[in-house]
Design a protein around this motif. Structure first.
Motif, mmCIF file in Angstrom:
data_model
loop_
_atom_site.group_PDB
_atom_site.id
_atom_site.type_symbol
_atom_site.label_atom_id
_atom_site.label_comp_id
_atom_site.label_asym_id
_atom_site.label_seq_id
_atom_site.Cartn_x
_atom_site.Cartn_y
_atom_site.Cartn_z
ATOM 1 N N SER A 127 59.708 40.538 -62.390
ATOM 2 C CA SER A 127 59.334 41.717 -61.605
ATOM 3 C C SER A 127 60.080 41.779 -60.277
ATOM 4 C CB SER A 127 57.818 41.724 -61.344
ATOM 5 O OG SER A 127 57.453 40.756 -60.385
ATOM 6 N N HIS A 128 60.669 40.646 -59.863
ATOM 7 C CA HIS A 128 61.468 40.602 -58.634
ATOM 8 C C HIS A 128 62.967 40.667 -58.932
ATOM 9 C CE1 HIS A 128 57.646 39.400 -56.859
ATOM 10 N NE2 HIS A 128 58.182 39.525 -55.669
ATOM 11 N N GLY A 129 63.310 41.039 -60.176
ATOM 12 C CA GLY A 129 64.714 41.188 -60.530
ATOM 13 C C GLY A 129 65.449 39.890 -60.760
ATOM 14 N N LEU A 172 68.927 37.761 -53.195
ATOM 15 C CA LEU A 172 68.633 37.649 -51.768
ATOM 16 C C LEU A 172 68.354 39.022 -51.165
ATOM 17 C CD1 LEU A 172 71.392 35.113 -50.655
ATOM 18 C CD2 LEU A 172 68.932 34.665 -50.840
ATOM 19 N N ALA A 173 67.553 39.040 -50.110
ATOM 20 C CA ALA A 173 67.276 40.288 -49.409
ATOM 21 C C ALA A 173 68.553 40.793 -48.754
ATOM 22 C CB ALA A 173 66.196 40.070 -48.352
ATOM 23 N N THR A 174 68.725 42.101 -48.754
ATOM 24 C CA THR A 174 69.928 42.687 -48.161
ATOM 25 C C THR A 174 69.592 43.389 -46.871
ATOM 26 O OG1 THR A 174 69.615 44.691 -49.510
ATOM 27 C CG2 THR A 174 71.061 42.970 -50.379
ATOM 28 N N ARG A 226 54.271 46.418 -55.683
ATOM 29 C CA ARG A 226 53.720 46.955 -54.444
ATOM 30 C C ARG A 226 53.694 45.882 -53.357
ATOM 31 N NH1 ARG A 226 50.141 49.430 -58.266
ATOM 32 N NH2 ARG A 226 48.546 47.848 -57.918
ATOM 33 N N GLY A 227 53.782 46.306 -52.102
ATOM 34 C CA GLY A 227 53.605 45.413 -50.967
ATOM 35 C C GLY A 227 54.719 44.403 -50.773
ATOM 36 N N HIS A 228 55.973 44.759 -51.095
ATOM 37 C CA HIS A 228 57.075 43.830 -50.935
ATOM 38 C C HIS A 228 57.559 43.792 -49.488
ATOM 39 C CE1 HIS A 228 58.490 43.448 -55.393
ATOM 40 N NE2 HIS A 228 57.195 43.272 -55.242
ATOM 41 N N SER A 229 58.005 42.615 -49.054
ATOM 42 C CA SER A 229 58.558 42.420 -47.714
ATOM 43 C C SER A 229 59.547 41.269 -47.789
ATOM 44 C CB SER A 229 57.441 42.117 -46.708
ATOM 45 O OG SER A 229 56.743 40.931 -47.082
ATOM 46 N N ASP A 230 60.236 40.984 -46.696
ATOM 47 C CA ASP A 230 61.155 39.855 -46.662
ATOM 48 C C ASP A 230 60.370 38.542 -46.591
ATOM 49 O OD1 ASP A 230 63.279 41.540 -46.805
ATOM 50 O OD2 ASP A 230 63.838 41.391 -44.696
ATOM 51 N N VAL A 231 60.713 37.606 -47.467
ATOM 52 C CA VAL A 231 59.997 36.330 -47.565
ATOM 53 C C VAL A 231 61.009 35.190 -47.504
ATOM 54 C CG1 VAL A 231 58.442 34.909 -48.966
ATOM 55 C CG2 VAL A 231 58.247 37.412 -49.034
ATOM 56 N N ASP A 240 56.877 40.111 -53.046
ATOM 57 C CA ASP A 240 55.462 39.947 -52.739
ATOM 58 C C ASP A 240 55.215 38.494 -52.340
ATOM 59 O OD1 ASP A 240 52.617 39.127 -53.515
ATOM 60 O OD2 ASP A 240 52.495 41.311 -53.645
ATOM 61 N N THR A 241 54.754 38.273 -51.108
ATOM 62 C CA THR A 241 54.608 36.914 -50.578
ATOM 63 C C THR A 241 53.690 36.062 -51.439
ATOM 64 O OG1 THR A 241 54.944 37.734 -48.320
ATOM 65 C CG2 THR A 241 53.946 35.553 -48.565
ATOM 66 N N ALA A 242 52.504 36.590 -51.764
ATOM 67 C CA ALA A 242 51.531 35.814 -52.542
ATOM 68 C C ALA A 242 52.074 35.462 -53.915
ATOM 69 C CB ALA A 242 50.218 36.589 -52.661
ATOM 70 N N HIS A 243 52.788 36.392 -54.536
ATOM 71 C CA HIS A 243 53.329 36.133 -55.869
ATOM 72 C C HIS A 243 54.451 35.099 -55.829
ATOM 73 C CE1 HIS A 243 51.763 40.207 -57.577
ATOM 74 N NE2 HIS A 243 50.825 39.292 -57.455
#
Length: 385
Positions: free
Chosen positions: A360-362, A383-385, A231-236, A274-277
């Motif tokens: 969990s982030h693949g 990497l983010a796409t 939950r709460g994923h964004s580009d980091v 997830d930024t914190a993770h």
């Protein structure tokens, strides 16, 4: 395939993800068109857990809606149910009529059975009539038994995780109270402290912080196990995360005469997560390297974007890990003989947390180390796409 799923029995992967993978793989290797898994209890209708595609979801939901179908019979009898042609089988008239409209012709169902109970059923679907041969039937039941073993293992893990989470929450309240009274003592609210009393209070502060950190780590581990990390994923930007972690650790590095090298290149390295993770991954790896490196040593962190992958490497010239123990590094509460021999403090949860977050982030994580010869932890994330 059996070997592939047997390896999942000791993992923390969520139930839905494992069963989704199971039913998709079954369709790949068996002469069927779709597959689904339903969990059933004495007080509920079939409850859909996984389907190989939209058609499987429709077939599972149809049995749930009607409270009738092969999966219900397999659950009740604890035996496999073979329906090679629904149009010539009179055991499930309501289901057969509706299934025909959906294009379903044959169903083969296998109970998720254990010694003392049945958890539900694995359903195999075909859009053409015909039997499954004896070997396919035996293979499907074996796969259902593997799924049952995973479900029972996951159930035990969930019970344990809920207990750990409850205890951790309960620990936080008295620890907050202790921290508050410590501050009052340090502020002189209970009178001036003698040097000996100040030493005692400092010991309480250190151990209170350790208990609080343990409770926080236990809560994080149980949260990751329950798939909260999705939950709460964004580009980091991992480069910014590495540099920030280095600044936070600068005081410790200077005090111990260590050299900390941070090489993140000149461009952002962006992943989706997830930024914190992700911050916890970098901080845990750097902190671990610093703890196991003797005063005057070095720690190096390198980050690069290569072929669609963010590659993070944390190396040190510290105490290293005996080769025989490296396979247990990511196990909860494991502490190496090196850590025990050198009285290095820790809970044995840091690398477990890193491993869970990375997966969990693949991504994946690997370690190379030599006893008394340093260590390198390597993390790869998409990497983010």
């Amino acid at each position: 395939m059996l070997s592939e799923f047997a390896r999942t029995l000791v993992t923390d992967f969520p139930i839905e993800g494992i069963l989704d993978h199971l039913v998709r793989r079954i369709v790949d290797i068996m002469p069927i068109d779709a597959a689904g898994v339903s969990l059933i209890s004495p007080t509920t209708y079939p409850h859909l857990v996984a389907g190989s595609d939209e058609s499987a979801v429709r077939y599972e939901n149809l049995q749930t809606e009607l409270g009738e179908g092969p999966c219900v019979l397999a659950y009740a009898s604890n035996e496999a149910v073979s329906v090679p042609d629904l149009t010539s089988d009179d055991r499930f008239p309501g289901f057969a009529e509706r299934a025909h409209v959906e294009g379903l012709v044959a169903v083969f169902t296998f109970p998720l059975r254990s010694d003392d109970r049945c958890l539900g059923a694995l359903d195999l679907y075909r859009t053409k009539p015909g039997e499954l041969d004896e070997q396919d039937m035996a293979t499907a039941q074996t796969l259902a038994d593997v799924a049952t073993a995973y479900l029972l293992n996951a159930e035990a893990r969930r019970t344990k995780s809920e207990f750990v989470a409850t205890v951790s929450h309960e620990l936080r309240t008295p620890m907050t109270c202790i921290a508050g009274f410590i501050e009052l003592l340090q502020d002189g609210q209970g009178g001036a402290l003698t040097p000996r009393q100040e030493m005692f209070v400092e010991a309480i502060v250190r151990n209170s912080a350790r208990l609080t950190a343990l409770a926080d780590n236990l809560l994080l581990v149980t949260g990751l196990a329950s798939n909260a990390a999705r939950r709460g994923h964004s580009d980091v930007d991992l480069a910014a995360v590495v540099l920030a972690a280095g600044r936070d650790l600068d005081r410790v590095v200077v005090a111990r005469g260590l050299e900390l090298f941070l090489d993140v290149g000149g461009d952002p390295v962006v992943v989706h997560g997830d930024t914190a993770h992700l911050e916890a991954v970098v901080t845990n790896l750097l902190t671990n390297a610093i703890k196991f490196t003797e005063d005057g040593g070095w720690v190096r962190c390198t980050l690069r974007a290569v072929s669609g992958t963010a590659r993070l490497s944390v190396s040190d010239n510290g105490l290293g890990i005996p080769e025989a123990e490296q396979g247990d590094l990511f196990t909860r509460f494991f502490r190496s003989s090196t850590a025990r021999e050198h009285a290095i403090q820790g809970t044995g949860l840091g690398l477990t947390i890193v491993d869970s977050i990375v997966r969990s982030h693949g991504g994946d994580i690997a370690v190379t180390s030599k006893h008394l010869g340093g260590s390198t932890f390597s993390v790869c994330l998409p990497l983010a796409t």
